[in-house]
Motif scaffolding. Structure first.
Motif, PDB file in Angstrom:
ATOM      1  N   VAL A  98       0.840  -1.203   0.000  1.00  0.00           N
ATOM      2  CA  VAL A  98       0.000   0.000   0.000  1.00  0.00           C
ATOM      3  C   VAL A  98       0.876   1.256   0.000  1.00  0.00           C
ATOM      4  O   VAL A  98       0.546   2.261  -0.634  1.00  0.00           O
ATOM      5  N   ALA A  99       2.019   1.153   0.673  1.00  0.00           N
ATOM      6  CA  ALA A  99       2.883   2.341   0.771  1.00  0.00           C
ATOM      7  C   ALA A  99       3.702   2.558  -0.505  1.00  0.00           C
ATOM      8  O   ALA A  99       4.311   3.621  -0.662  1.00  0.00           O
ATOM      9  N   TYR A 100       3.700   1.562  -1.397  1.00  0.00           N
ATOM     10  CA  TYR A 100       4.596   1.635  -2.566  1.00  0.00           C
ATOM     11  C   TYR A 100       4.441   2.939  -3.362  1.00  0.00           C
ATOM     12  O   TYR A 100       5.413   3.636  -3.644  1.00  0.00           O
ATOM     13  N   GLY A 101       3.206   3.254  -3.727  1.00  0.00           N
ATOM     14  CA  GLY A 101       2.963   4.443  -4.542  1.00  0.00           C
ATOM     15  C   GLY A 101       3.329   5.724  -3.794  1.00  0.00           C
ATOM     16  O   GLY A 101       3.830   6.681  -4.387  1.00  0.00           O
ATOM     17  N   SER A 108       8.737   9.825   2.947  1.00  0.00           N
ATOM     18  CA  SER A 108       9.658   8.975   3.722  1.00  0.00           C
ATOM     19  C   SER A 108       8.943   7.669   4.058  1.00  0.00           C
ATOM     20  O   SER A 108       7.709   7.605   4.035  1.00  0.00           O
ATOM     21  N   LYS A 109       9.747   6.670   4.395  1.00  0.00           N
ATOM     22  CA  LYS A 109       9.175   5.359   4.696  1.00  0.00           C
ATOM     23  C   LYS A 109       8.183   5.462   5.860  1.00  0.00           C
ATOM     24  O   LYS A 109       7.093   4.878   5.823  1.00  0.00           O
ATOM     25  N   GLN A 110       8.575   6.249   6.869  1.00  0.00           N
ATOM     26  CA  GLN A 110       7.740   6.386   8.056  1.00  0.00           C
ATOM     27  C   GLN A 110       6.372   7.006   7.715  1.00  0.00           C
ATOM     28  O   GLN A 110       5.332   6.468   8.092  1.00  0.00           O
ATOM     29  N   GLU A 111       6.415   8.103   6.957  1.00  0.00           N
ATOM     30  CA  GLU A 111       5.171   8.790   6.583  1.00  0.00           C
ATOM     31  C   GLU A 111       4.303   7.878   5.717  1.00  0.00           C
ATOM     32  O   GLU A 111       3.092   7.770   5.915  1.00  0.00           O
ATOM     33  N   ALA A 112       4.973   7.258   4.727  1.00  0.00           N
ATOM     34  CA  ALA A 112       4.239   6.401   3.793  1.00  0.00           C
ATOM     35  C   ALA A 112       3.566   5.253   4.537  1.00  0.00           C
ATOM     36  O   ALA A 112       2.390   4.940   4.283  1.00  0.00           O
ATOM     37  N   ALA A 117      -1.045   2.546   6.724  1.00  0.00           N
ATOM     38  CA  ALA A 117      -1.723   1.885   7.859  1.00  0.00           C
ATOM     39  C   ALA A 117      -3.144   2.431   8.005  1.00  0.00           C
ATOM     40  O   ALA A 117      -4.087   1.659   8.256  1.00  0.00           O
ATOM     41  N   GLU A 118      -3.319   3.740   7.837  1.00  0.00           N
ATOM     42  CA  GLU A 118      -4.660   4.332   7.917  1.00  0.00           C
ATOM     43  C   GLU A 118      -5.568   3.737   6.843  1.00  0.00           C
ATOM     44  O   GLU A 118      -6.721   3.399   7.083  1.00  0.00           O
TER      45      GLU A 118
END
Lengths: 210, 321
Positions: A98-101, A108-112, A117-118
């Motif tokens: 989900v964070a890929y795009g 950043s990885k953390q933000e993504a 997660a949301e």
């Protein structure tokens, strides 16, 4: 302000003329027989396939026009795509899928991961975030594919047979879920489906391919 | 309800003459190659058995290679530890240097190069694979040796706090480092070719999915192509390692053969099992010849094990494609 595709899509004997206009906030369903070029239209809009002739533009910005050799690559169109066969990355966890795009946009990885997660919570998969696609059911994979596309808040959302790979019971759940996910969504949605129930439940406009 | 009587039916396959001939020819070829391999191993074991019996495990663990005096006053002593370590060290250097290049070349050829560059570059790579190793050896001895000695000197001056970059004397030619570089060049084609094959099998639909989610080409390569090709690449690297382990002439010409375990890669001393055999073969006593056969068997088994592991890994990568 809209997505406008007028021209010939596809290659060789599979090419066909299309004239598609999708306004913001509209969900256009394209229906038609197998091989009628429905998925090719989506791939052309996404930038995975190129137009043969004609013009594709979004909000008056030309994305693809063979005659002027204008072609905006897929990564610069920022479309969200749910593929018929999902195409989740098998080696990545659900949350990384989900964070890929988001990562591709430079987050950043953390933000993504926080945003992913949301989105996973919205589709009810927050507890399975660390699993790989191979470790969850078909319906859950389908939700991940939806979350992966929607998390980008894309100006254009392309859904290619979004419920094709799930069983009937999961399909109803997803059919109920999708409208709530796209509620308030201001982009243009193009839905390709075989299923009249999907079309009826989701589409605001219908285009039939012969 | 009446039960149906199901009878087992025998399935008879009648093959045509051409099919049968082809089948036999293929089976004969396959059995012949395997038999040949078994015969080579048996021959080496038969000829080297006496040395294995006399020296036992110390043949592997000892670094001393002495054919003894003709009058028998000084007994012969054979151990290939130094050469085995040398084989492994040069092969590891070779694969460490070759692998990043192979990955870059394979990715460039598969995903970036236009076809008018791809075709000639692929042909050049295949050509590099066809160059006989003696040519590499001569080139290594006359050109690379002096060229790389400078690099080795720089490495030593910057990193001599790392023990394997230390040298006992400031002589930088004919070292395992230079032999490793030469081997890297020699195994580059096979490693690149395997890397290309596995990268070309990366699922197109997943690459499209990466693009469809806003991923760049490099992003798609990093997140789809490279993870997909990982185990195939390991297999390719091990095939290269197999070749590097068994390389004879090039190492023989470049490396300064010394019967001492040397882990200081820039020092002018080393050797590998294959070059030991090439060096000693012509002047060996009958007993030493048996020692060389035994060394050959050990090398044969090590290379076989590395190649078998590589094949397993590559096959697994193909099956999970």
């Amino acid at each position: 302000m809209s997505l406008v595709l007028q021209g010939q899509v596809g290659r060789g004997e599979f090419s066909r003329e299309v004239d598609v206009t999708v306004q913001h906030g509209e969900i256009l369903a394209i229906v038609g027989a197998n091989g009628s070029g429905k998925s090719t239209v989506l791939q052309t809009i996404a930038g995975i396939a190129a137009l043969k002739s004609g013009r594709l533009s979004f909000d008056n910005v030309v994305w693809d026009e063979p005659i002027t050799k204008i072609f905006t690559p897929a990564q610069d169109r920022h479309c969200g795509v749910v593929f018929q066969d999902l195409r989740l990355f098998p080696h990545l966890s659900l949350i990384a899928n989900v964070a890929y795009g988001l990562r591709a946009t430079g987050l950043s990885k953390q933000e993504a991961h926080a945003r992913a997660a949301e989105e996973l919570t919205l589709v009810g998969l927050d507890e399975l975030a660390d699993r790989k696609p191979g470790q969850v059911s078909g319906g859950e994979r389908q939700r991940v594919a939806l979350a992966r596309a929607l998390v980008l808040r894309p100006p254009v959302l392309l859904l290619d047979e979004p419920f094709a790979s799930v069983d009937v019971s999961s399909r109803q759940g997803l059919r109920d879920l999708l409208p709530s996910l796209v509620q308030g969504y201001q982009g243009s949605v193009v839905l390709v489906s075989h299923d009249p129930e999907d079309v009826q439940a989701l589409a605001t406009n219908i285009l039939a391919f012969g | 309800m009446e039960s149906t009587d199901l009878k087992q039916r025998e399935i008879v396959i009648r093959r045509g003459l051409a099919d049968r001939i082809f089948r036999r020819a293929m089976a004969t070829g396959a059995i012949l190659s395997l038999s040949l391999l078994a015969l080579i191993a048996s021959f080496l074991l038969f000829r080297g058995f006496e040395v294995f019996r006399d020296f036992g495990f110390s043949f592997i663990t000892s670094a001393k290679w002495d054919s003894g005096s003709a009058d028998g006053v000084t007994p012969a002593s054979f151990g290939i530890a130094a050469m085995l370590v040398g084989s492994v060290v040069t092969a590891i250097i070779a694969i460490t240097v070759a692998l990043p290049f192979a990955i870059c070349v394979a990715l460039f050829l598969e995903y970036y190069a236009p076809s008018f560059i791809r075709k000639p570059l692929t042909a050049v790579l295949d050509l590099v694979a066809a160059i006989p190793s003696v040519i590499y050896g001569i080139w290594g001895y006359t050109i690379l040796n002096n060229l790389a000695a400078g690099w080795a000197k720089s490495l030593n001056s910057w990193f001599d706090w790392i023990w394997f970059f230390k040298v006992p004397a400031p002589i930088f030619t004919r070292s395992p480092f230079i032999a490793g570089l030469l081997l890297a060049l020699m195994i580059l084609p096979i490693t690149t070719s395997v890397a290309r094959e596995v990268y070309s099998q990366a699922p197109r639909d997943q690459i499209d999915a990466a693009y469809g989610l806003g991923g760049t080409k490099w992003g798609a390569i990093r997140s789809v192509v490279m993870p997909f090709g990982r185990s195939g690449l390991v297999g390719g690297a091990m095939l290269g390692l197999g070749r590097a382990l068994g390389e004879t002439v090039a190492v023989y010409l470049v490396l300064n053969l010394v019967f001492k375990i040397n882990l200081q890669i820039l020092a002018s001393a080393g050797g590998n099992v294959a070059s030991l055999i090439a060096t000693r073969f012509s002047e060996a006593t009958p007993y030493e010849l048996k020692g060389l056969m035994a060394a050959g068997l050990v090398l044969f088994l090590v290379t076989l094990a590395v190649n078998a592991t590589a094949t397993l890994i590559v096959n697994r990568a193909r099956n999970t494609a």
